[in-house]
Design a protein around this motif. Structure first.
Motif, short mmCIF file in Angstrom:
data_model
loop_
_atom_site.label_atom_id
_atom_site.label_comp_id
_atom_site.label_asym_id
_atom_site.label_seq_id
_atom_site.Cartn_x
_atom_site.Cartn_y
_atom_site.Cartn_z
N ALA A 296 40.06 32.93 66.91
CA ALA A 296 38.90 32.45 66.17
C ALA A 296 39.33 31.65 64.95
CB ALA A 296 38.00 33.61 65.77
N ALA A 297 40.36 32.14 64.26
CA ALA A 297 40.85 31.42 63.07
C ALA A 297 41.51 30.11 63.47
CB ALA A 297 41.84 32.30 62.30
N ILE A 298 42.27 30.12 64.56
CA ILE A 298 42.91 28.89 65.03
C ILE A 298 41.84 27.83 65.30
CG2 ILE A 298 44.21 27.85 66.94
CD1 ILE A 298 45.68 30.55 67.19
N ALA A 299 40.79 28.23 66.02
CA ALA A 299 39.71 27.30 66.36
C ALA A 299 38.98 26.81 65.12
CB ALA A 299 38.74 27.97 67.32
N ARG A 300 38.65 27.72 64.24
CA ARG A 300 37.91 27.35 63.03
C ARG A 300 38.71 26.40 62.15
NH1 ARG A 300 37.73 31.93 61.14
NH2 ARG A 300 39.27 31.75 59.48
N LEU A 301 39.98 26.70 61.96
CA LEU A 301 40.83 25.84 61.12
C LEU A 301 40.99 24.46 61.75
CD1 LEU A 301 43.52 28.50 60.21
CD2 LEU A 301 42.04 27.32 58.56
N ALA A 302 41.17 24.42 63.06
CA ALA A 302 41.34 23.13 63.74
C ALA A 302 40.09 22.27 63.61
CB ALA A 302 41.68 23.35 65.21
N VAL A 303 38.93 22.87 63.84
CA VAL A 303 37.68 22.12 63.75
C VAL A 303 37.41 21.69 62.31
CG1 VAL A 303 35.18 22.27 64.01
CG2 VAL A 303 36.67 23.15 65.81
N ASP A 304 37.64 22.60 61.36
CA ASP A 304 37.41 22.25 59.95
C ASP A 304 38.29 21.08 59.52
OD1 ASP A 304 35.54 24.24 59.75
OD2 ASP A 304 36.80 25.63 58.60
N CYS A 305 39.58 21.12 59.90
CA CYS A 305 40.50 20.03 59.55
C CYS A 305 40.05 18.72 60.19
CB CYS A 305 41.92 20.37 60.01
SG CYS A 305 42.77 21.58 58.99
N LEU A 306 39.63 18.80 61.44
CA LEU A 306 39.22 17.59 62.16
C LEU A 306 37.96 16.99 61.53
CD1 LEU A 306 39.97 15.78 64.56
CD2 LEU A 306 38.36 17.10 65.93
N VAL A 307 36.97 17.82 61.27
CA VAL A 307 35.73 17.33 60.68
C VAL A 307 35.99 16.73 59.29
CG1 VAL A 307 33.47 18.03 59.78
CG2 VAL A 307 34.24 18.85 62.02
N GLU A 308 36.91 17.34 58.56
CA GLU A 308 37.27 16.80 57.25
C GLU A 308 37.85 15.39 57.38
OE1 GLU A 308 40.59 17.76 53.82
OE2 GLU A 308 39.70 19.44 54.91
N ARG A 309 38.71 15.18 58.39
CA ARG A 309 39.28 13.85 58.62
C ARG A 309 38.20 12.87 59.08
NH1 ARG A 309 43.63 14.02 55.67
NH2 ARG A 309 45.07 15.68 56.25
N ILE A 310 37.31 13.34 59.93
CA ILE A 310 36.23 12.47 60.42
C ILE A 310 35.35 12.02 59.25
CG2 ILE A 310 34.13 12.42 61.83
CD1 ILE A 310 35.55 14.40 63.75
N ASP A 311 34.95 12.99 58.41
CA ASP A 311 34.07 12.67 57.29
C ASP A 311 34.75 11.74 56.28
OD1 ASP A 311 32.06 14.20 58.36
OD2 ASP A 311 32.44 15.96 57.11
N ALA A 312 36.06 11.92 56.11
CA ALA A 312 36.80 11.09 55.15
C ALA A 312 37.18 9.74 55.73
CB ALA A 312 38.05 11.82 54.68
N THR A 314 39.72 9.18 57.64
CA THR A 314 41.19 9.06 57.57
C THR A 314 41.81 9.67 58.82
OG1 THR A 314 41.25 11.13 56.30
CG2 THR A 314 41.28 9.07 55.05
N PRO A 315 42.08 8.88 59.85
CA PRO A 315 42.64 9.42 61.09
C PRO A 315 44.01 10.07 60.91
CG PRO A 315 41.78 7.20 61.41
CD PRO A 315 41.79 7.44 59.95
N THR A 316 44.81 9.57 59.96
CA THR A 316 46.13 10.15 59.72
C THR A 316 46.18 10.76 58.33
OG1 THR A 316 46.99 8.03 58.90
CG2 THR A 316 47.27 8.51 61.25
N ALA A 317 47.21 11.54 58.08
CA ALA A 317 47.34 12.24 56.81
C ALA A 317 48.64 11.84 56.13
CB ALA A 317 47.32 13.75 57.03
N ALA A 318 48.55 11.41 54.87
CA ALA A 318 49.76 11.10 54.11
C ALA A 318 50.59 12.35 53.92
CB ALA A 318 49.38 10.48 52.77
#
Length: 345
Positions: A296-312, A314-318
């Protein structure tokens, strides 16, 4: 006709803009007004038009999850958890199956279906760092799994070496000394099987022992039949093990079947530990001790990180993040015999 934003506004005695602010959870709405609008939404049974909302933002509202094998219970559990986590962000999940083939993983990573998804969560097996570095564009990407990549993408994975050491430490504490490892692989040293084997070696050395290479058995795959073949191979040798640490639960369950067929008792003669905590292991005739990743944590963290990139945007991360979710060792009958199961971090 469905209930409209205008209907809710009239019921609550506010503007359509205020209703929109409440629906989108904007902070600048007074508590009393927010409560009135929420009550009107409840009374009228209003459902936001998510498709229209995503289109206004130039998005589809769809993220993809690509895994090596949907038939594997671990990935089925993970997919279910990702779907639940994505729903919290009003996203739908498109599932993709790569069969662990590099060509399919490359196809997915480098933009296949990019026109219909906002982002991608990928669990690769054969993908190499250069494949990711060649990804010139495409939607935001988050990586899952234990392979390590020097690439500008967030990566969610448990610490496989530490988890394996926890499993082996448990067996050593029970007095086991000839601990076999089933499920070694010949591929890249960054593969999870190599990391779990490394943990096996490190913990045996830490206990004052010497890792015995004759107790390490490579398998062609990660299924019941692979575990059964590996266990039969070990039992036909002059000095069989007194414990087994398997790469995953499927291998462990296959090994336990062979032990039963040979008239050996689990755990009295040979103790067995798996990895993944799949449902089949919980309900086996001898329930399986296993390392349980926090799916559950793996899924939540993955989705949260992805949505954060989508909203920002920024497809890649410095500065890509390497996030380590937790795990537990769930002690069951295959190591401690009949009794009350226990879980340890």
């Amino acid at each position: 006709m469905g209930v409209s934003l205008k209907d809710v506004a009239q019921r609550a005695g506010v503007s359509m803009k205020t209703v929109s602010n409440v629906v989108n959870d904007y902070p600048y709405v007074s508590p009393a007004t927010r409560e009135r609008v929420q009550q009107a939404i409840k009374d009228l049974g209003y459902r936001p038009n998510l498709t229209a909302r995503h289109l206004r933002k130039g998005r589809t509202g769809i993220i993809a999850l690509a895994v090596p094998e949907l038939g594997n219970p671990y990935f089925a559990d993970l997919a279910s958890a990702v779907i639940d986590a994505a729903a919290q962000h009003d996203h739908t999940v498109l599932l993709d199956h790569t069969a662990g083939l590099r060509e399919k993983e490359v196809l997915v990573a480098q933009g296949f279906r990019a026109h219909i998804i906002d982002g991608l969560i990928l669990s690769p097996i054969q993908l190499e760092t250069e494949d990711l570095l060649a990804r010139l564009d495409g939607p935001p990407l988050v990586l899952l799994g234990e392979r390590e990549y020097d690439a500008p993408y967030d990566h969610i994975a448990i610490d496989n070496v530490a988890a394996a050491r926890t499993a082996v430490q448990h067996l050593i504490a029970l007095g086991r000394r000839r601990i076999a490892f089933l499920g070694a692989r010949q591929e890249s040293l960054r593969q999870p099987a190599h990391l779990r084997l490394r943990g096996w070696r490190e913990e045996i050395r830490a206990s004052g022992g010497t890792p015995d290479g004759s107790l390490v058995v490579a398998t062609d795959g990660y299924d019941h039949r692979d575990g059964a073949a590996a266990m039969a191979y070990l039992l036909d040798r002059a000095e069989p093990p007194d414990a087994v640490f398997a790469y995953n639960d499927l291998i462990a369950l296959g090994a336990m079947r062979v032990l039963f067929e040979r008239g050996l008792r689990v755990p009295e003669d040979i103790a067995v530990v798996g990895f993944d905590d799949i449902e089949e292991g919980r309900y086996a005739a001898v329930s399986l001790t296993t390392v349980a990743p926090d799916k559950a944590a793996i899924a939540r963290l993955a989705v949260d990180c992805l949505v954060e990139r989508i909203d920002a945007g920024t497809p890649t991360a410095a500065f890509p993040r390497r996030i380590l979710p937790g795990y537990t060792l769930v002690e069951r009958e295959s190591t401690i015999g009949r009794g009350t199961p226990a879980a340890h971090p």
